[in-house]
Motif scaffolding. Structure first.
Motif, short mmCIF file in Angstrom:
data_model
loop_
_atom_site.label_atom_id
_atom_site.label_comp_id
_atom_site.label_asym_id
_atom_site.label_seq_id
_atom_site.Cartn_x
_atom_site.Cartn_y
_atom_site.Cartn_z
N GLN A 37 -10.95 -0.13 -7.24
CA GLN A 37 -11.65 1.08 -6.81
C GLN A 37 -12.09 0.84 -5.37
N TYR A 38 -11.99 1.86 -4.55
CA TYR A 38 -12.32 1.73 -3.13
C TYR A 38 -13.44 2.69 -2.77
N ASN A 39 -14.18 2.37 -1.72
CA ASN A 39 -15.36 3.12 -1.35
C ASN A 39 -15.07 4.44 -0.64
N SER A 40 -13.86 4.60 -0.11
CA SER A 40 -13.53 5.81 0.65
C SER A 40 -12.02 5.99 0.68
N PRO A 41 -11.57 7.18 1.04
CA PRO A 41 -10.13 7.39 1.20
C PRO A 41 -9.53 6.48 2.28
N GLU A 42 -10.31 6.18 3.31
CA GLU A 42 -9.83 5.29 4.37
C GLU A 42 -9.64 3.87 3.85
N ASP A 43 -10.57 3.41 3.01
CA ASP A 43 -10.48 2.08 2.41
C ASP A 43 -9.27 2.02 1.47
N ASP A 44 -9.06 3.08 0.72
CA ASP A 44 -7.89 3.17 -0.17
C ASP A 44 -6.61 3.09 0.67
N ALA A 45 -6.57 3.83 1.77
CA ALA A 45 -5.38 3.82 2.63
C ALA A 45 -5.13 2.43 3.23
N LEU A 46 -6.20 1.75 3.63
CA LEU A 46 -6.07 0.40 4.18
C LEU A 46 -5.47 -0.54 3.13
N HIS A 47 -6.02 -0.53 1.93
CA HIS A 47 -5.53 -1.43 0.89
C HIS A 47 -4.12 -1.05 0.43
N ARG A 48 -3.83 0.23 0.45
CA ARG A 48 -2.47 0.63 0.10
C ARG A 48 -1.47 0.14 1.14
N SER A 49 -1.83 0.19 2.41
CA SER A 49 -0.90 -0.29 3.45
C SER A 49 -0.69 -1.80 3.32
N ILE A 50 -1.74 -2.54 2.97
CA ILE A 50 -1.60 -3.98 2.74
C ILE A 50 -0.70 -4.22 1.53
N TYR A 51 -0.93 -3.46 0.46
CA TYR A 51 -0.11 -3.56 -0.74
C TYR A 51 1.35 -3.26 -0.43
N ASP A 52 1.59 -2.19 0.32
CA ASP A 52 2.96 -1.82 0.70
C ASP A 52 3.67 -2.97 1.41
N LYS A 53 3.00 -3.52 2.42
CA LYS A 53 3.61 -4.60 3.19
C LYS A 53 3.88 -5.80 2.29
N ASN A 54 2.93 -6.15 1.45
CA ASN A 54 3.12 -7.30 0.57
C ASN A 54 4.21 -7.08 -0.46
N VAL A 55 4.32 -5.85 -0.98
CA VAL A 55 5.39 -5.55 -1.94
C VAL A 55 6.76 -5.68 -1.24
N GLN A 56 6.84 -5.21 0.00
CA GLN A 56 8.09 -5.37 0.75
C GLN A 56 8.43 -6.85 0.93
N ASP A 57 7.42 -7.65 1.28
CA ASP A 57 7.63 -9.10 1.43
C ASP A 57 8.04 -9.74 0.11
N ILE A 58 7.38 -9.34 -0.98
CA ILE A 58 7.71 -9.87 -2.31
C ILE A 58 9.15 -9.53 -2.67
N ASN A 59 9.54 -8.28 -2.45
CA ASN A 59 10.90 -7.85 -2.79
C ASN A 59 11.94 -8.60 -1.96
N ALA A 60 11.67 -8.79 -0.67
CA ALA A 60 12.60 -9.52 0.20
C ALA A 60 12.72 -10.97 -0.26
N HIS A 61 11.59 -11.59 -0.57
CA HIS A 61 11.59 -12.97 -1.06
C HIS A 61 12.39 -13.08 -2.35
N ASN A 62 12.16 -12.14 -3.26
CA ASN A 62 12.84 -12.20 -4.56
C ASN A 62 14.34 -11.93 -4.44
N GLN A 63 14.75 -11.17 -3.45
CA GLN A 63 16.18 -11.01 -3.20
C GLN A 63 16.79 -12.34 -2.75
#
Length: 93
Positions: free
Chosen positions: A34-60
């Motif tokens: 849970q995040y305190n604001s829409p901006e905080d949610d967007a920040l954590h989502r962008s971090i999640y996105d980048k990390n998921v991309q890194d995870i997928n590349a690593h797993n390939q």
């Protein structure tokens, strides 16, 4: 004016996400995020996105025999470095 800029930035970030809304919401539900604001949610989502991309590349590379271990998504996937360090007790307050 400031609010319009924030809304524009949040919308712009949302448009470039590699992860679907459904996947992001499932992640948050699974790990009780849970995040305190829409901006905080967007920040954590962008971090999640980048990390998921890194995870997928690593797993390939793993599947191609170029890595010796497989990565996965966990409760740390959306955290800033400071949040991770704090959760491990590495930050001094």
């Amino acid at each position: 004016m400031h609010l319009k800029l924030i809304v524009f930035c949040v919308v712009a970030v949302a448009l470039v996400h590699a992860v679907s809304d459904g996947e992001w919401n499932s992640y948050k539900q699974k790990f009780g995020k849970q995040y305190n604001s829409p901006e905080d949610d967007a920040l954590h989502r962008s971090i999640y996105d980048k990390n998921v991309q890194d995870i997928n590349a690593h797993n390939q590379r793993f599947k191609a025999g170029q890595e010796t271990w497989e990565k996965g998504i966990n409760k740390f996937t959306d955290m800033t470095e400071e949040e991770k360090q704090s959760s491990f007790g590495l930050l001094r307050e």
